[in-house]
Design an enzyme around this catalytic site. Structure first.
Site, PDB file in Angstrom:
ATOM      1  CG  HIS A 147      -2.031  -1.066   1.110  1.00  8.07           C
ATOM      2  ND1 HIS A 147      -2.451  -1.628  -0.068  1.00  8.07           N
ATOM      3  CD2 HIS A 147      -2.783  -1.675   2.090  1.00  8.07           C
ATOM      4  CE1 HIS A 147      -3.398  -2.515   0.166  1.00  8.07           C
ATOM      5  NE2 HIS A 147      -3.616  -2.570   1.467  1.00  8.07           N
ATOM      6  CG  HIS A 222      -8.038  -0.434   1.853  1.00 14.71           C
ATOM      7  ND1 HIS A 222      -8.747  -1.077   2.845  1.00 14.71           N
ATOM      8  CD2 HIS A 222      -7.006  -1.250   1.549  1.00 14.71           C
ATOM      9  CE1 HIS A 222      -8.148  -2.221   3.131  1.00 14.71           C
ATOM     10  NE2 HIS A 222      -7.093  -2.353   2.359  1.00 14.71           N
ATOM     11  CE1 TYR A 224     -10.444  -1.262   5.856  1.00 13.38           C
ATOM     12  CE2 TYR A 224     -11.111  -3.420   6.648  1.00 13.38           C
ATOM     13  CZ  TYR A 224     -10.126  -2.492   6.396  1.00 13.38           C
ATOM     14  OH  TYR A 224      -8.822  -2.786   6.689  1.00 13.38           O
ATOM     15  CG  ASP A 289      -6.133 -10.251   2.219  1.00 12.80           C
ATOM     16  OD1 ASP A 289      -6.199  -9.459   1.260  1.00 12.80           O
ATOM     17  OD2 ASP A 289      -5.415 -10.060   3.218  1.00 12.80           O
ATOM     18  CD  GLN A 326      -6.183  -8.495  -2.429  1.00  6.99           C
ATOM     19  OE1 GLN A 326      -5.731  -8.550  -3.586  1.00  6.99           O
ATOM     20  NE2 GLN A 326      -5.726  -9.262  -1.464  1.00  6.99           N
ATOM     21  CD  GLU A 354      -8.162  -3.700  -0.735  1.00  5.74           C
ATOM     22  OE1 GLU A 354      -6.943  -3.555  -0.940  1.00  5.74           O
ATOM     23  OE2 GLU A 354      -8.598  -4.487   0.109  1.00  5.74           O
TER      24      GLU A 354
HETATM   25  C1  BGC Z   1      -4.668  -6.413   2.133  1.00  4.88           C
HETATM   26  C2  BGC Z   1      -4.759  -7.029   3.514  1.00  4.88           C
HETATM   27  C3  BGC Z   1      -4.412  -5.971   4.502  1.00  4.88           C
HETATM   28  C4  BGC Z   1      -5.351  -4.796   4.332  1.00  4.88           C
HETATM   29  C5  BGC Z   1      -5.017  -3.632   5.214  1.00  4.88           C
HETATM   30  C6  BGC Z   1      -5.667  -5.320   2.057  1.00  4.88           C
HETATM   31  O1  BGC Z   1      -5.591  -4.722   0.806  1.00  4.88           O
HETATM   32  O2  BGC Z   1      -4.826  -7.354   1.106  1.00  4.88           O
HETATM   33  O3  BGC Z   1      -3.888  -8.146   3.629  1.00  4.88           O
HETATM   34  O4  BGC Z   1      -4.479  -6.474   5.810  1.00  4.88           O
HETATM   35  O5  BGC Z   1      -5.338  -4.347   3.013  1.00  4.88           O
HETATM   36  O6  BGC Z   1      -3.769  -3.122   4.921  1.00  4.88           O
END
Ligand code: BGC
Length: 389
Positions: A147, A222, A224, A289, A326, A354
């Site tokens: 990231h 990102h 949720y 994931d 993702q 994602e």
């Molecule tokens: C990842 C996870 C990670 C999360 C928070 C996701 O994009 O695939 O493994 O824990 O982001 O960083």
């Protein structure tokens, strides 16, 4: 708290409403000659959202649409902090995990609502070779890079401005210039992220970027989501337009293979509850994931996912120009984090879609290229559209 109404439409509302009622009362001939102006309630509000530790003021923008949707985005990390969406009875709830104050974001945010960059997801061993030269990146996930590194685009202050109001939509644009060498990446990268809320109940995110040296780039949001507004998302029914995925090792680094989802818990080609097979993914990776290979090819916006929360009736459709997504199901949350509206976030309290180029694509020549070169413009769009059933 200082509140400045950006949109002139709001100020014009009483006049527009008066005009509207006069026109309604007018004889049909007049109505035909002067069709009633549709009163617009769109607006963007800008408020102060506190200061970072070095004293930089952070702005929060609140976007509203004509159907009760509200989106809040801020200049710290170009983060989506809140998204209010009505259910089938018209009652709104916040459908993204987040916090109602800046300090909580600064104390350690598990990526709630962030803009991820310069490169979303993982880069193996925090290194890649481009045009014959090896680049070393910040290793912030064991020996790997994730990231964008230690101080990715989610931890920098963007400049933000409300765009001039258009009919049936309101928008805020964030800009950031990532210096040459930041977190190890080559080239000065100028990035813009635009959030648009429309009267079609869409939250649209457009990304553009330009560079002065070849560089990898992979931008995503990102958020949720939890379409119930609280609890876990195990009863949410998910359809994913993906026949294939990219298998990964224990560190979630892709092996380079592209495999079929058939016969695996990753087959969402028919709507299936997120929780139906999630136990099969424990203890590792602890839930979903995984990067899915979307069925569309090319760079046009394609419907890629649909999620239904049966109790509230809320539906979210995701369309994207990206080749992958993702699916992440908040596997590490455990109820200890309490967010906006005093909601505690349990394990699987949200799901992320994602949209992205595949993880570690800089080290896999068979994956779609994520390299941007000088003279090119990076473009990426993802739309989250809400309805009820
Ligand atoms: C990842 C996870 C990670 C999360 C928070 C996701 O994009 O695939 O493994 O824990 O982001 O960083």
């Amino acid at each position: 708290m200082k509140i400045s109404i950006i949109s002139v439409w709001v100020g014009l509302l009483p006049v527009t409403a008066l005009l509207f009622s006069l026109l309604l009362a007018a004889p049909p001939a007049l109505e035909a000659a002067n069709p009633p102006a549709r009163p617009s309630i769109q607006r963007v509000e800008q408020t102060d959202f506190g200061k970072t530790s070095d004293g930089t003021a952070i702005k929060l923008f609140t976007l509203r649409n004509a159907h009760g949707m509200v989106a809040k985005v801020m200049t710290f990390g170009a983060i989506l902090t809140e998204l209010q969406v009505p259910d089938r009875n018209g009652s709104a709830a916040n459908v993204v995990l987040g916090f109602d104050n800046l300090d909580r974001y600064l104390k350690g945010n598990p990526a709630f609502g962030i803009t991820v960059g310069r490169f979303a997801n993982r880069i193996a061993k925090a290194r890649f070779t481009l045009d014959g030269r090896e680049y070393l990146l910040a290793a912030n996930s064991g020996s790997h890079h994730i990231h964008g590194g230690r101080k990715g685009f989610d931890k920098v202050v963007w400049s933000g401005e409300a765009l001039p109001p258009l009919n049936h939509q309101s928008a805020v644009q964030f800009s950031y210039t990532s210096p040459d060498g930041e977190e190890g990446y080559p080239g000065t990268l100028r990035v813009k992220v635009t959030y648009t809320l429309t009267d079609d109940n869409e939250l649209r995110i457009d990304y553009t970027a330009a560079t002065d040296k070849p560089t990898p780039i992979n931008l995503t949001n990102h958020s949720y989501f939890n379409l119930a507004g609280s609890g876990d998302v195990l009863n949410h029914e998910l359809w994913l337009n993906a026949d294939r995925y990219t298998p990964a090792d224990n560190d979630l680094i892709p092996t380079g293979e592209i495999a079929s989802v058939k016969g695996t818990p990753l087959d969402f080609t028919k709507p299936t509850a997120i929780g139906a097979r999630i136990e099969q993914l424990k203890p590792r990776p602890g839930g979903y994931d995984h990067n899915f290979v979307l069925n569309h090819s090319g760079r046009s916006l394609a419907l890629s996912a649909r999620v239904l929360e049966p109790k509230s009736g809320r539906v979210m459709e995701m369309s994207t120009t990206e080749p992958g997504v993702q699916l992440f199901t908040a596997n590490f949350l455990n109820g200890s984090i309490v967010g906006t509206g005093s909601v505690a976030y349990p394990q699987h309290g949200g799901f992320c879609l994602e949209t992205q180029h595949f993880p570690d694509s800089v080290n896999h020549p068979n994956f779609p290229s994520a390299i941007l070169r000088p003279g090119q413009t990076f473009n990426s769009t993802t739309v989250f559209k809400f309805s009820t059933q």
